[in-house]
Write a protein that holds these residues in place. Structure first.
Motif, short mmCIF file in Angstrom:
data_model
loop_
_atom_site.label_atom_id
_atom_site.label_comp_id
_atom_site.label_asym_id
_atom_site.label_seq_id
_atom_site.Cartn_x
_atom_site.Cartn_y
_atom_site.Cartn_z
N CYS A 95 0.86 -1.18 0.00
CA CYS A 95 0.00 0.00 0.00
C CYS A 95 0.90 1.24 0.00
O CYS A 95 2.01 1.22 0.51
N ASN A 96 0.38 2.32 -0.59
CA ASN A 96 1.12 3.57 -0.62
C ASN A 96 0.25 4.64 -1.26
O ASN A 96 -0.87 4.37 -1.69
N LYS A 97 0.78 5.84 -1.29
CA LYS A 97 0.08 6.93 -1.94
C LYS A 97 -0.02 6.67 -3.44
O LYS A 97 0.80 5.95 -4.02
N VAL A 98 -0.96 7.34 -4.06
CA VAL A 98 -1.10 7.24 -5.51
C VAL A 98 -0.54 8.49 -6.18
O VAL A 98 -0.01 8.42 -7.29
N ARG A 99 -0.63 9.60 -5.50
CA ARG A 99 -0.15 10.87 -6.07
C ARG A 99 0.93 11.47 -5.19
O ARG A 99 0.92 11.30 -3.98
N GLY A 100 1.83 12.19 -5.80
CA GLY A 100 2.89 12.81 -5.04
C GLY A 100 3.99 11.83 -4.68
O GLY A 100 4.05 10.71 -5.20
N ASN A 101 4.89 12.28 -3.83
CA ASN A 101 5.99 11.41 -3.43
C ASN A 101 5.49 10.26 -2.56
O ASN A 101 4.72 10.47 -1.63
N TRP A 102 5.98 9.06 -2.86
CA TRP A 102 5.59 7.91 -2.07
C TRP A 102 6.11 8.00 -0.65
O TRP A 102 7.17 8.56 -0.40
N PHE A 103 5.36 7.42 0.27
CA PHE A 103 5.92 7.14 1.59
C PHE A 103 6.93 6.00 1.42
O PHE A 103 6.98 5.34 0.39
N ASP A 104 7.74 5.78 2.45
CA ASP A 104 8.62 4.61 2.42
C ASP A 104 7.78 3.35 2.25
O ASP A 104 6.74 3.20 2.91
N TRP A 105 8.22 2.47 1.39
CA TRP A 105 7.47 1.25 1.13
C TRP A 105 7.59 0.28 2.32
O TRP A 105 8.65 0.14 2.92
N GLY A 106 6.49 -0.38 2.62
CA GLY A 106 6.52 -1.41 3.65
C GLY A 106 7.07 -2.70 3.09
O GLY A 106 7.55 -2.76 1.96
N GLN A 107 6.99 -3.74 3.90
CA GLN A 107 7.51 -5.05 3.50
C GLN A 107 6.59 -5.74 2.51
O GLN A 107 7.03 -6.64 1.77
N GLY A 108 5.36 -5.33 2.48
CA GLY A 108 4.39 -5.99 1.62
C GLY A 108 3.90 -7.28 2.24
O GLY A 108 4.40 -7.75 3.27
N THR A 109 2.90 -7.85 1.60
CA THR A 109 2.36 -9.14 2.06
C THR A 109 2.19 -10.04 0.85
O THR A 109 1.64 -9.63 -0.18
N GLN A 110 2.69 -11.26 0.96
CA GLN A 110 2.69 -12.19 -0.17
C GLN A 110 1.33 -12.84 -0.32
O GLN A 110 0.78 -13.39 0.63
N VAL A 111 0.82 -12.80 -1.53
CA VAL A 111 -0.40 -13.51 -1.89
C VAL A 111 -0.04 -14.55 -2.95
O VAL A 111 0.53 -14.20 -3.99
N THR A 112 -0.35 -15.80 -2.66
CA THR A 112 -0.07 -16.88 -3.59
C THR A 112 -1.37 -17.62 -3.87
O THR A 112 -2.02 -18.11 -2.94
N VAL A 113 -1.74 -17.66 -5.13
CA VAL A 113 -2.97 -18.35 -5.54
C VAL A 113 -2.56 -19.58 -6.33
O VAL A 113 -2.04 -19.49 -7.44
N SER A 114 -2.80 -20.73 -5.73
CA SER A 114 -2.35 -21.97 -6.36
C SER A 114 -3.15 -23.13 -5.81
O SER A 114 -3.55 -23.14 -4.64
N SER A 115 -3.36 -24.11 -6.66
CA SER A 115 -4.03 -25.33 -6.22
C SER A 115 -3.00 -26.37 -5.79
O SER A 115 -3.37 -27.46 -5.38
#
Length: 115
Positions: A95-115
């Protein structure tokens, strides 16, 4: 310094659902257009959903009708409800801003879609 912490990812079968959360260290959602981005291996980071301070949401065509973005200003939290997940949704979500300078990026969260 704004800190963003994403959570809620995991391994899910095709057709399944997940709800991601983005918690900010300070109150930002009421004054910024915020978005959920994702980055799959070998791909550029892409914006998949955004929400404006007045609540208007926009979605990438690839997720329209399946994902819903929302926020709770009182909790400094933004959500991404993901339904009918597909293998091509596999990525690290940020997640982050859409306009202007970004905030520092977080670590993110992994989404894996697989059977």
């Amino acid at each position: 310094q704004v800190q963003l912490v994403e959570s809620g990812g995991g391994l899910v079968q095709p057709g399944g659902s997940l709800r991601l959360s983005c918690v900010a260290s300070v109150s930002i959602f009421h004054i910024n257009v915020m978005g959920w981005y994702r980055q799959a291996p070998g791909n550029q980071r892409e914006l998949v959903a955004s929400i404006a301070p007045i609540g208007i949401a926009n979605y990438a065509d690839s997720v329209k009708g399946r994902f819903t973005i929302s926020r709770d200003n009182a909790k400094n939290t933004m959500y991404l409800q993901m339904n009918s997940l597909k293998p091509e949704d596999t990525a690290v979500y940020y997640c982050n801003k859409v306009r202007g300078n970004w905030f520092d990026w977080g670590q993110g969260t992994q989404v894996t879609v697989s059977s």
